[in-house]
Design a protein around this motif. Structure first.
Motif, PDB file in Angstrom:
ATOM      1  N   UNK A  10      21.510  43.780  26.648  1.00  0.00           N
ATOM      2  CA  UNK A  10      22.254  42.521  26.636  1.00  0.00           C
ATOM      3  C   UNK A  10      23.601  42.787  27.296  1.00  0.00           C
ATOM      4  N   UNK A  11      23.846  42.171  28.438  1.00  0.00           N
ATOM      5  CA  UNK A  11      25.116  42.350  29.141  1.00  0.00           C
ATOM      6  C   UNK A  11      26.117  41.298  28.682  1.00  0.00           C
ATOM      7  N   UNK A  12      27.304  41.741  28.292  1.00  0.00           N
ATOM      8  CA  UNK A  12      28.353  40.795  27.875  1.00  0.00           C
ATOM      9  C   UNK A  12      29.574  41.022  28.766  1.00  0.00           C
ATOM     10  N   UNK A  13      29.911  40.008  29.578  1.00  0.00           N
ATOM     11  CA  UNK A  13      31.045  40.152  30.478  1.00  0.00           C
ATOM     12  C   UNK A  13      32.050  39.023  30.292  1.00  0.00           C
ATOM     13  N   UNK A  20      35.299  39.391  25.101  1.00  0.00           N
ATOM     14  CA  UNK A  20      33.941  39.948  25.234  1.00  0.00           C
ATOM     15  C   UNK A  20      33.710  41.121  24.283  1.00  0.00           C
ATOM     16  N   UNK A  21      34.771  41.915  24.056  1.00  0.00           N
ATOM     17  CA  UNK A  21      34.624  43.041  23.123  1.00  0.00           C
ATOM     18  C   UNK A  21      34.431  42.509  21.701  1.00  0.00           C
ATOM     19  N   UNK A  22      35.172  41.450  21.341  1.00  0.00           N
ATOM     20  CA  UNK A  22      35.024  40.868  19.992  1.00  0.00           C
ATOM     21  C   UNK A  22      33.625  40.305  19.794  1.00  0.00           C
ATOM     22  N   UNK A  23      33.096  39.616  20.817  1.00  0.00           N
ATOM     23  CA  UNK A  23      31.733  39.073  20.711  1.00  0.00           C
ATOM     24  C   UNK A  23      30.733  40.218  20.528  1.00  0.00           C
ATOM     25  N   UNK A  24      30.867  41.248  21.377  1.00  0.00           N
ATOM     26  CA  UNK A  24      29.932  42.377  21.325  1.00  0.00           C
ATOM     27  C   UNK A  24      30.021  43.070  19.966  1.00  0.00           C
ATOM     28  N   UNK A  25      31.245  43.274  19.506  1.00  0.00           N
ATOM     29  CA  UNK A  25      31.457  43.957  18.223  1.00  0.00           C
ATOM     30  C   UNK A  25      30.900  43.123  17.062  1.00  0.00           C
ATOM     31  N   UNK A  26      31.096  41.795  17.142  1.00  0.00           N
ATOM     32  CA  UNK A  26      30.591  40.920  16.068  1.00  0.00           C
ATOM     33  C   UNK A  26      29.064  40.998  16.000  1.00  0.00           C
ATOM     34  N   UNK A  27      28.422  41.027  17.173  1.00  0.00           N
ATOM     35  CA  UNK A  27      26.952  41.118  17.212  1.00  0.00           C
ATOM     36  C   UNK A  27      26.525  42.483  16.652  1.00  0.00           C
ATOM     37  N   UNK A  28      27.180  43.533  17.134  1.00  0.00           N
ATOM     38  CA  UNK A  28      26.855  44.902  16.699  1.00  0.00           C
ATOM     39  C   UNK A  28      27.027  45.045  15.180  1.00  0.00           C
ATOM     40  N   UNK A  29      28.147  44.543  14.651  1.00  0.00           N
ATOM     41  CA  UNK A  29      28.439  44.691  13.225  1.00  0.00           C
ATOM     42  C   UNK A  29      27.479  43.900  12.332  1.00  0.00           C
ATOM     43  N   UNK A  30      26.809  42.926  12.924  1.00  0.00           N
ATOM     44  CA  UNK A  30      25.871  42.101  12.158  1.00  0.00           C
ATOM     45  C   UNK A  30      24.617  42.901  11.771  1.00  0.00           C
ATOM     46  N   UNK A  31      24.391  44.018  12.466  1.00  0.00           N
ATOM     47  CA  UNK A  31      23.147  44.778  12.246  1.00  0.00           C
ATOM     48  C   UNK A  31      23.409  46.216  11.788  1.00  0.00           C
ATOM     49  N   UNK A 132      28.319  35.500  29.685  1.00  0.00           N
ATOM     50  CA  UNK A 132      29.683  35.480  30.241  1.00  0.00           C
ATOM     51  C   UNK A 132      30.588  34.799  29.223  1.00  0.00           C
ATOM     52  N   UNK A 133      31.619  35.504  28.797  1.00  0.00           N
ATOM     53  CA  UNK A 133      32.568  34.928  27.846  1.00  0.00           C
ATOM     54  C   UNK A 133      33.708  34.308  28.651  1.00  0.00           C
ATOM     55  N   UNK A 134      33.857  32.995  28.520  1.00  0.00           N
ATOM     56  CA  UNK A 134      34.728  32.213  29.391  1.00  0.00           C
ATOM     57  C   UNK A 134      35.936  31.711  28.601  1.00  0.00           C
ATOM     58  N   UNK A 135      37.079  32.322  28.873  1.00  0.00           N
ATOM     59  CA  UNK A 135      38.282  31.983  28.099  1.00  0.00           C
ATOM     60  C   UNK A 135      39.421  31.669  29.052  1.00  0.00           C
ATOM     61  N   UNK A 136      40.235  30.673  28.700  1.00  0.00           N
ATOM     62  CA  UNK A 136      41.329  30.246  29.582  1.00  0.00           C
ATOM     63  C   UNK A 136      42.265  31.410  29.917  1.00  0.00           C
ATOM     64  N   UNK A 137      42.811  31.355  31.134  1.00  0.00           N
ATOM     65  CA  UNK A 137      43.674  32.444  31.625  1.00  0.00           C
ATOM     66  C   UNK A 137      44.905  32.662  30.737  1.00  0.00           C
ATOM     67  N   UNK A 138      45.496  31.561  30.224  1.00  0.00           N
ATOM     68  CA  UNK A 138      46.716  31.746  29.420  1.00  0.00           C
ATOM     69  C   UNK A 138      46.415  32.517  28.131  1.00  0.00           C
ATOM     70  N   UNK A 139      45.283  32.225  27.528  1.00  0.00           N
ATOM     71  CA  UNK A 139      44.896  32.941  26.296  1.00  0.00           C
ATOM     72  C   UNK A 139      44.641  34.415  26.643  1.00  0.00           C
TER      73      UNK A 139
END
Ligand code: C5P
Length: 212
Positions: A10-13, A20-31, A132-139
């Motif tokens: 599963x590629x997360x970019x 993207x790291x938070x999403x990946x970590x949240x998925x990983x920590x779920x298991x 693809x994790x899509x977050x506004x540039x200012x954030x």
């Protein structure tokens, strides 16, 4: 190994600071305890031991050339063939690889995470699901300032200069265009619990099908 037992990649970019790291970590920590692992593209930044510290500061770390993609592909293929790897460890304060490596055993689900993982077609071809994790540039810049100062030994003026001269233009040139390769686009990264639930449900199905 049967074909259906081939590990799932599963590629997360997403851009720097997208979550993207938070999403990946949240998925990983779920298991916990399940056959799942994370592989970070950042671990595969090129070794720069041959350069002085001043020269390393001039490297463009947001360009595809900054990564040892051949090694990443070799390691990913090894994991897919059920072989363990010695994962490099990157040191952001020294801008080069550390001398240690980490033994990583193969797992059934591999979460490959990084800013430019969808840029190389050889890597894309090895992925089963592309996110693809899509977050506004200012954030993203606010998160990056906080992280680079607190965790990566940078000053505020370093972070702003690097962002305007390199990170932003490279994002527009190389990262944003890879959104078109994504199967799933997640707005707002780690805050998006619905998206994380959908991902974990999908992975759970994979584990159930494999009776793991
Ligand atoms: O974790 P994240 O995806 O933000 O990491 C990628 C970022 O790390 C890149 O945008 C790059 O500018 C930065 N980087 C850095 N110094 C290094 C290596 C990477 O600032 N030595």
């Amino acid at each position: 190994m049967k074909k259906e037992d081939k590990p799932i990649v599963i590629g997360v970019t997403g851009g720097s600071g997208s979550g993207k790291t938070s999403v990946s970590q949240a998925i990983f920590n779920y298991f916990p305890g399940k056959s799942i692992m994370m592989l970070e593209q950042d671990s595969y930044y090129k070794n720069q031991d041959h350069l002085s510290f001043e020269e390393r500061l001039k490297t463009n770390y947001d360009h595809p050339f900054a990564f040892d993609t051949d090694l990443l592909i070799t390691h990913l293929k090894d994991l897919l063939n059920n072989k363990s790897i010695q994962k490099p460890v990157y040191d952001y304060t020294k801008h080069t690889r550390s001398s240690e490596t980490i033994l990583q055993e193969p797992k059934q689900v591999i979460i490959l995470e990084g800013i430019l993982i969808l840029e190389d077609s050889r890597l894309r071809d090895l992925m089963d699901i592309k996110v693809y994790v899509d977050t506004d540039d200012d954030i993203r810049i606010i998160r990056r300032i906080k992280r680079d100062i607190e965790e990566r030994g940078r000053t505020l003026s370093n972070v702003i200069d690097q962002y305007l001269s390199v990170v932003k233009p490279m994002h527009t040139q190389f990262i944003e265009p890879t959104k078109k390769y994504a199967d799933i686009i997640i707005p707002e990264g780690g805050q998006n619990q619905v998206a994380i639930d959908l991902m974990t449900t999908k992975i759970n199905t994979i584990f159930e099908q494999r009776s793991l």
